[in-house]
Design a protein around this motif. Structure first.
Motif, PDB file in Angstrom:
ATOM      1  N   GLU A   1       0.745  -1.341  -0.407  1.00 49.66           N
ATOM      2  CA  GLU A   1       0.231  -0.064  -0.328  1.00 49.66           C
ATOM      3  C   GLU A   1       0.343   1.026   0.027  1.00 49.66           C
ATOM      4  OE1 GLU A   1      -3.463   2.034   2.720  1.00 49.66           O
ATOM      5  OE2 GLU A   1      -2.308   0.237   4.011  1.00 49.66           O
TER       6      GLU A   1
ATOM      7  N   THR B   1       1.606   5.367   0.891  1.00 57.95           N
ATOM      8  CA  THR B   1       0.824   6.232   1.877  1.00 57.95           C
ATOM      9  C   THR B   1       1.655   7.162   1.296  1.00 57.95           C
ATOM     10  OG1 THR B   1       1.879   5.465   3.952  1.00 57.95           O
ATOM     11  CG2 THR B   1      -0.335   4.076   3.342  1.00 57.95           C
TER      12      THR B   1
ATOM     13  N   LYS C   1       1.932  11.371   3.955  1.00 55.57           N
ATOM     14  CA  LYS C   1       1.296  11.594   4.552  1.00 55.57           C
ATOM     15  C   LYS C   1       2.345  13.200   4.934  1.00 55.57           C
ATOM     16  CE  LYS C   1      -0.002   7.408   7.361  1.00 55.57           C
ATOM     17  NZ  LYS C   1       0.736   6.927   8.964  1.00 55.57           N
TER      18      LYS C   1
END
Length: 344
Positions: free
Chosen positions: A182, A184, A186
């Motif tokens: 996955e 991600t 941020k």
């Protein structure tokens, strides 16, 4: 003479580097105190062959401390640096909080060490932005000899300039690409792994980012307010070291060979400039080193008295921790401070 030194933000990337550099350079310390927020109390950090336990900044008394190396972010510095300075301890701050304050010197020792004497107004000295620090080290000897009128710089800045979380994000995203995991995002506005992001810090009304503004404003304060500078700052998928493509226009004629010789004799600079494959420095090679490396020096014939070069430096060291320690060394070597315990 030996000095009591406190490191605020000792658990962060730059804090670790500050502790390592103090030990490496045999800085004359009587005691080193590691400080951070209360949630880091008891955390252990290394200083040479010693292990220090982190204490809480909010409970620490600076009345017998000589130098505070501050690397805990702008908000912490805005609150604490004046309080620490008021207790007689000199703060050398790595954040952007005080850089443009008229009563706070902004210092790169190879460039404007004499200005450090102005610290007494607030007992605070500011460290410049990491991308500015290496740039002005490179510009100073050329400006002294040829008088720089205009600078165009594009930066290729490593993720460590955005902290440990940014380094983790690059690592995790890279692993996700190869492991089909996955993805991600941020810390950065877009994916950083195998990508470039032409934004560092927030956008300002004129379309430049705050990082770009910092380079413009800080270069003027440190080197010369008459210099015109425009910057484009880019985050790249490199862990450590910032690189810069620099184009300058001078008042006096300059050749590449002349510039090469001037830079070779300048403090803090190493010239690696061979016209062959690999005859230049990359960020990987500069990581862990103290020098600002200059390569690819060449004449720019599209403007009068133009010059272009490539500049690389470890942003955690010269861009932050090393520069702060060098400022402390300036204070000691120029006898601008005395150990408080011995003076009493």
């Amino acid at each position: 003479m030996s000095f009591k030194v406190a490191i605020v933000g000792a658990t962060g990337n730059v804090g670790h580097e500050m502790l390592d550099i103090l030990a490496e350079r045999a800085f004359p310390v009587s005691e080193v105190v590691a400080l951070a927020s209360s949630r880091s109390i008891g955390t252990e950090v290394s200083f040479g062959d010693k292990v220090l336990k982190v204490k809480a900044l909010e409970h620490y008394d600076f009345s017998d401390t000589d130098i505070c190396l501050m690397s805990a972010g702008g908000e912490v510095s805005k609150e604490w640096s004046p309080k620490i300075g008021a207790q007689g301890c000199v703060v050398i701050d790595n954040s952007s909080a005080w850089r443009m304050h008229p009563d706070v010197p902004l210092i790169v020792p190879e460039v404007n060490a004499a200005a450090a004497a102005g610290f007494t107004k607030m007992n605070i000295i500011a460290n410049p932005n990491c991308s500015t620090a290496q740039l002005v080290v490179a510009l100073k000897p050329l400006h002294d000899k040829y008088v720089i009128k205009r600078v165009v710089v594009s930066t290729y800045q490593s993720v460590s300039g955005a902290g440990k979380e940014a380094m983790d994000e690059l690592f995790n995203q890279t692993r996700s690409i190869f492991a089909a995991g996955e993805m991600t995002t941020k810390k950065f506005p877009k994916r950083i792994a195998f990508n470039l992001i032409p934004q560092i810090d927030v956008f300002m009304e004129d379309g430049f980012t705050k990082e770009e503004w910092k380079m413009m404003a800080e270069t003027k304060k440190i080197l010369d307010p008459k210099i015109k500078l425009t910057a484009t700052c880019v985050r790249v998928p490199v862990f450590i070291s910032h690189s810069e493509s620099v184009n300058i226009e001078c008042e006096k004629p300059v050749t590449a060979d002349e510039a090469r010789e001037v830079l070779r004799t300048a403090p803090g600079i190493l010239v690696i400039d061979k016209h062959e494959p690999g005859g230049y420095i990359t960020p990987h090679e500069a990581a862990g080193e103290d020098a600002t490396y200059i390569s690819r020096i060449r004449e720019d014939n599209t403007v009068e008295n133009g010059l272009a070069f490539w500049c690389v430096s470890d942003n955690l060291r010269k861009g932050a921790a090393l520069n702060a320690v060098q400022i402390a060394e300036v204070l000691i070597n120029r006898k601008l401070i005395q150990p408080r315990k011995q003076a009493a």
